[in-house]
Design an enzyme around this catalytic site. Structure first.
Site, mmCIF file in Angstrom:
data_model
loop_
_atom_site.group_PDB
_atom_site.id
_atom_site.type_symbol
_atom_site.label_atom_id
_atom_site.label_comp_id
_atom_site.label_asym_id
_atom_site.label_seq_id
_atom_site.Cartn_x
_atom_site.Cartn_y
_atom_site.Cartn_z
ATOM 1 N N VAL A 140 0.832 -1.203 0.000
ATOM 2 C CA VAL A 140 0.000 0.000 0.000
ATOM 3 C C VAL A 140 0.869 1.256 0.000
ATOM 4 O O VAL A 140 0.588 2.227 -0.717
ATOM 5 C CB VAL A 140 -0.946 0.005 1.220
ATOM 6 C CG1 VAL A 140 -1.583 1.375 1.426
ATOM 7 C CG2 VAL A 140 -2.040 -1.055 1.053
ATOM 8 N N GLU A 141 1.938 1.229 0.792
ATOM 9 C CA GLU A 141 2.751 2.426 0.955
ATOM 10 C C GLU A 141 3.552 2.780 -0.290
ATOM 11 O O GLU A 141 3.566 3.934 -0.707
ATOM 12 C CB GLU A 141 3.704 2.251 2.141
ATOM 13 C CG GLU A 141 3.019 2.230 3.500
ATOM 14 C CD GLU A 141 2.362 3.552 3.840
ATOM 15 O OE1 GLU A 141 2.740 4.576 3.253
ATOM 16 O OE2 GLU A 141 1.467 3.557 4.700
ATOM 17 N N THR A 142 4.234 1.797 -0.866
ATOM 18 C CA THR A 142 5.164 2.115 -1.959
ATOM 19 C C THR A 142 5.118 1.122 -3.109
ATOM 20 O O THR A 142 6.037 1.089 -3.920
ATOM 21 C CB THR A 142 6.617 2.177 -1.430
ATOM 22 O OG1 THR A 142 6.963 0.907 -0.853
ATOM 23 C CG2 THR A 142 6.788 3.284 -0.409
#
Length: 353
Positions: A140-142
């Site tokens: 989700v983050e990167t």
């Protein structure tokens, strides 16, 4: 049963992302700097950065190094603009979910588990956080390290520290932490890139979270979340463990409720909160909400009301681990997306095993 359970066998991430307790400084940006946007942050010409530099010098950082670093920071209006348009603030659940629940992201999550199987297994054993949850956070983050952000962290944090209308003190602490990290790890602060909010590396830790929770998981003598996925894996797991992740417990449960949620009930029961669970299954049942599986009536949960594309409302009950995920990003939409992505990754990985 809707799971993403913590597995106690083999292994184990503002609101801003990974908000650790910030370093708080007494001084606030001067009125002059708030009224007129400076063209620079050089301490010799900016009273606010001069004050910050003096504090950091007292803490042991070299003045010449700080002068050079802050002198190269640039004011970036796009950073302030981006802070106003975060997806968690403007999207409905079905819109937010569609960003992350793609087949490609699920497939690459399973591939990430295969590529880093040893580190993930060791992290789960050490910290009790499931492999698929760690993978989902980084996904989700990167996008598993593919998109770590294009903003110079120095520019983002300097702009927010001295020009954000309400959170300047918070970001001033983040800027101070960032400068200390860069100096201690002997990296050029002008070369490090991240999100518009100053989050960095595979797991998008803000600087104070980096200081508090990053671990040297491959024992090479350096905590590197920018380029080292093994350190990132261990750090995400450590972050959750330090926020009291409960190994073996569920994240959430499917539930049912009224087709239309009355406003008075929405207010009374405090849906979609990012605070610890405080309503029991029995209390919710008395208002017409039921889990899709038998649960202890004394179990405390966070009731969630999620809007779908067809206009219908779906209900979920978040357990304590759901709350822990919101310590990473203070949004119920974020936590729900991580949980669903983790489930999908685990299912695909199991099918391919």
């Amino acid at each position: 049963m809707n799971k993403v359970q913590g597995k106690t066998s083999s292994y184990v991430l503002a609101a801003l992302i990974c908000c650790a307790t910030p370093v708080v400084f007494a001084d606030q940006p001067s009125r002059e700097s708030q009224a007129v946007v400076p063209q620079h942050f050089a301490p010799q010409q900016n009273a606010d950065t001069q004050a910050l530099m003096e504090e950091l010098v007292e803490q042991g950082l070299p003045q010449a190094w700080l002068e050079e670093a802050l002198g190269q920071a640039d004011y970036t209006q796009s950073v302030l603009d981006a802070m106003e348009g975060a997806a968690e603030r403007r999207l409905k659940w079905h819109e937010y979910r569609a960003i992350f629940m793609t087949q490609q992201r699920i497939e690459e999550g399973a591939e990430f588990i295969d590529a880093h199987a040893d580190a993930l297994a060791r992290a789960e054993n050490t910290y009790g956080v499931p492999v698929e949850v760690i993978a989902a956070i980084i996904g989700v983050e990167t996008y598993y390290g593919r998109h770590k952000g294009q903003h110079r962290v120095l520019d983002s944090l300097a702009t927010l520290a001295f020009h954000h209308p309400t959170r300047g003190a918070f970001f001033r602490g983040e800027l101070a932490a960032f400068l200390r990290i860069a100096y201690e790890q002997q990296v050029d602060p002008t070369e490090l890139r991240g999100s518009y909010a100053g989050a960095m590396g595979y797991p998008q830790f803000i600087p104070t979270s980096y200081q508090a929770y990053a671990v040297d998981f491959d024992d090479d003598g350096r905590r590197d979340l920018w380029e080292n996925p093994v350190d990132a894996i261990g750090s995400v797991a450590n972050y959750f463990a330090e926020h009291s992740w409960q190994p073996g417990a569920d994240i959430y449960h499917q539930a049912s409720g009224p087709d239309v949620l009355p406003l008075e009930l929405l207010q009374e029961l405090s849906f979609n909160q990012t605070s610890p669970p405080k309503l029991s299954i029995a209390q919710l049942a008395s208002h017409g909400f039921e889990p899709s599986e038998p649960l202890d009536g004394d179990l405390l949960v966070v009731p969630l009301a999620l809007e779908f594309a067809d206009g219908e409302t779906g209900y979920r009950f978040g357990e304590y681990n759901f709350y822990v995920i919101t310590r990473y990003n203070h949004s119920h939409l974020y936590a729900m997306a991580v949980a669903e992505l983790a489930e999908a990754i685990a299912e695909l990985h199991e099918d391919e095993a």
